[in-house]
Design an enzyme around this catalytic site. Structure first.
Site: not given
Length: 727
Positions: A61, A206
């Site tokens: 991320s 993610d």
């Protein structure tokens, strides 16, 4: 003898080297955490100062964003500069800057429509795939990495891995080759906020969902010692779970906490864990990147003795730095356009992206941004390749999921302590690409106060031509309250207007438009309530046709709560025929609006408006009164055939709002002055009437909300509550 001595010395040297332990390979693990991930940059800066070489990196991320950009060869100072200069408010809004949007796509923005557009296609209603469109973020990442595309990420200046999550299986997906920017974006695709990324027949989101701290990708593979930087959001105490945003934060924490503990359990005694002090820092605080970077520096300095033990000699570190390659700055020679097109014309897209000379990445991104701002594409992605000594950008276009039939709604509320209150529902329908030449249809409706219905067909000469023809019609009902020697209405006039326009126009792109043409209108004016004898008014009907010219410039960043920019509108009409007047006179109106915001979040706004119409034309009137429009008077209390108005306003953003609720809270004040000539119904002139207001307000997802008080000369001290634009 000499030969034997030399051989002995060489053997001795080899034995000494063999006896010296090899320097440990150092891997850096960068965890996810949204804006909290800027702390990674501060830690990396301290590692550079201490001459700690990095053998490999892995990121999830926000860690993928920082790690991928650094591994691609970007200097840390350059990364810090780009993060500081980035327009995070625009990037995270999912929309282009309004100043960059063509005027025909923003002409109705001043109405209080909600920031949600739904679509209708193939017999189904369609919602956007994500809350935030990632087009701007995609291009920003590609600028950071120079659009690197490598057969192996081991060929980057630092070997790198990015982690994403397979949305179907929940498994961790490791990117170790290919399009670096795509890998970073997939790792950052927060579910629901950003659209998933499709790659290698997978749907990816993610990486923190599967592996918040990708220790496993480095441990025992390319690193002997790990430096793990954990910037994840800490748990929220029970007493702090006060609203739905806190609950969402806690849910996110619980989803990643377990896999984080599993990864941390794999660390050995020689590994180093760094947790920067980020209390009170939200994953959405991208604008506070400088302070977050400093928190990373402080965290690394606090354990400097442990890090110094991993440092190399100055000469060794200089050699390591020199080996870091940034990669070339590509120059684009040709653009190829591809995509699955249902309503957008592919030839028009190819023409828009045609280049006559080589482009740098910045110029390519600007061109892609201009096409995205037209509103019919969700994404313009690209990859770079070399062909016959040329750099080719293969651009893949993804049509807007909600297109080409767009629907949005809204509402307006207005009330005052003097008893005036109105409520209106708003609706808009837009159809783009009616034909391959780029024709469009716009329909609007307003129910409640001032019912209005309108439609306009606009047809450019071709999809990329600034010249267009327009045919429009509208119906509007307007109620005017008439005041005679008091602040209470004595009567009410009802005006109904039906209009048809035929124009030839010139689009000025994102600046505005200029149109000239013919109009025909039919007006009826009737007394709704009141005594005809006292006001000496009778019902009137008239037909009119003539010529008009209208120039509009609009560079406001947000017409409903502007903080920067300007707007201008000039309109003139020359009646050629009117049934109730053999010699009709021309009419004109203007509006100038400018606003700027300083570094202290204080906005200064100045507005001028005016209008002139024939005294014999009972249907063409201008009005003043209401909140910040000669405050202290009721809306429309000052009604006449000529009008002039000026206002200066200052507002201060005292606090920002979570993006799920809006943008900011404000306090402000206005100073106003206005005058009306040939008033209705007494045909008198007012004096210049000074007025002012104090207010608090918020720019919310429902629109601008105001609460305030105002007073004007010979007016009344009045309290106001408004939802929606008030001039």
């Amino acid at each position: 003898m000499k030969a034997m001595l030399a051989a002995w010395l060489c053997l001795h040297t080899l034995l000494v080297w063999a006896a010296e332990p090899a320097a440990p390979r150092i891997g850096v693990v960068l965890g996810g955490g949204g804006a909290r991930g800027f702390a990674h940059l501060g830690v990396l800066q301290e590692l550079e100062k201490l001459h700690v070489p990095i053998a490999c990196m892995a990121g999830t991320s926000a860690g993928a964003l920082i790690g991928g950009a650094y591994a691609s060869g970007q200097p840390l100072a350059e990364l810090e500069r780009q993060f500081a200069e980035a327009d995070w408010e625009t990037l995270l809004s999912g929309r282009p800057r309004r100043q960059d949007v063509p005027y025909n796509r923003k002409q109705s923005d001043s109405r209080n429509y909600f920031d949600l557009t739904v679509g209708f296609r193939d017999g189904k209603w369609r919602l956007p795939k994500a809350a935030i469109n990632a087009q701007g973020i995609d291009l920003f990442i590609r600028q950071l990495t120079r659009a690197r595309n490598e057969p192996s990420f081991d060929r980057l200046s630092i070997p790198f891995r990015a982690l994403a999550t397979d949305l179907e299986t929940g498994d961790a997906v490791v990117f170790d080759r290919g399009d670096l920017s795509l890998a970073m974006r997939a790792s950052m695709a927060v579910p629901g906020m950003f659209a998933p990324v499709e790659a290698d027949d997978r749907i990816l989101v993610d990486g923190g969902m599967a592996r918040q701290l990708p220790v496993e990708e480095l441990k025992g593979r390319c690193a002997d010692v790990l430096i793990v930087i954990d910037v994840g959001t800490p748990p929220v105490a029970r007493e702090q779970l006060g609203n739905f945003l806190d609950v969402l934060d806690q849910t996110t924490y619980l989803m990643v906490a377990r896999n984080s503990r599993e990864s941390l359990a794999k660390l050995g005694p020689q590994d180093i864990l760094i947790r920067p002090q980020l209390d009170g820092v939200s994953p959405a605080d991208f604008g506070d990147n400088a302070a977050i970077i400093e928190a990373g520096r402080l965290a690394a300095r606090a354990i400097a003795p442990q890090l110094v033990a991993l440092a190399s000699t100055p000469d060794q570190y200089a050699a390591w730095q020199q080996a870091r390659a940034q990669g070339e700055r590509p120059r684009i020679d040709r653009i190829n356009v591809a995509g699955n097109f249902d309503f957008v014309d592919p030839q028009a897209m190819q023409q828009k992206l045609l280049i006559g000379s080589r482009l740098g990445l910045g110029a390519l991104h600007q061109k892609l941004g201009e096409v995205f701002a037209e509103g019919d594409l969700d994404k313009l992605d690209y990859t770079l390749r070399q062909q016959e000594g040329q750099h080719v950008a293969d651009v893949h276009l993804l049509e807007r999921h909600t297109g080409p039939n767009y629907v949005r709604g809204g509402l307006e509320l207005r009330s005052s302590s003097q008893g005036d209150a109105t409520f209106s529902l708003l609706g808009e329908f837009r159809r783009s690409w009616l034909n391959s030449r780029g024709g469009s249809l716009l329909g609007e409706a307003k129910l409640g106060e001032e019912p209005t219905f309108g439609a306009e067909w606009q047809q450019p000469f071709d999809a990329n031509s600034p010249v267009f023809l327009s045919l429009g019609s509208s119906r509007r009902e307007k109620r005017y309250s008439l005041y005679v020697d008091s602040h209470q209405p004595t009567a009410e006039l009802i005006r109904q207007t039906n209009t048809v326009n035929l124009d030839a126009g010139l689009s000025l792109g994102k600046l505005g438009e200029w149109r000239n043409g013919w109009y025909a209108s039919r007006d009826s004016l009737a007394l709704g309530t009141g005594f005809r004898g006292m006001l000496d008014l009778s019902d009137a009907k008239s037909r009119e046709q003539g010529l008009r010219s209208k120039l509009v410039l609009d560079q406001l960043d947000n017409p409903r709560w502007p903080r920067n920019g300007y707007a201008l509108q000039l309109e003139a009409r020359k009646p050629l025929h009117r049934t109730d007047d053999p010699n009709p006179q021309p009419s004109a109106s203007f509006m100038i609006d400018t606003v700027t915001t300083d570094r202290h979040d204080i906005s200064w706004r100045f507005t001028l408006r005016g209008g002139y119409s024939d005294k014999n034309d009972a249907a063409e009137v201008f009005e003043l009164g209401g909140f910040r429009n000669v405050s202290g008077y009721q809306p429309g209390e000052l009604l006449g055939h000529q009008m002039a108005f000026a206002r200066g306003m200052v507002s201060w953003r005292v606090s920002s709002l979570p993006s799920a609720l809006g943008s900011g809270l404000y306090v402000g004040a206005s100073a106003e002055i206005g005058r009306v000539w040939a008033t209705l119904p007494l045909a008198q002139d007012t004096r210049w009437l000074p007025a002012g207001s104090l207010f608090v307000g918020a720019d919310t997802i429902l629109g601008p909300v105001f609460m305030g008080v105002g007073h004007g000369k010979k007016g009344q001290l009045t309290g106001y509550f408004n939802l929606g634009l008030e001039y």
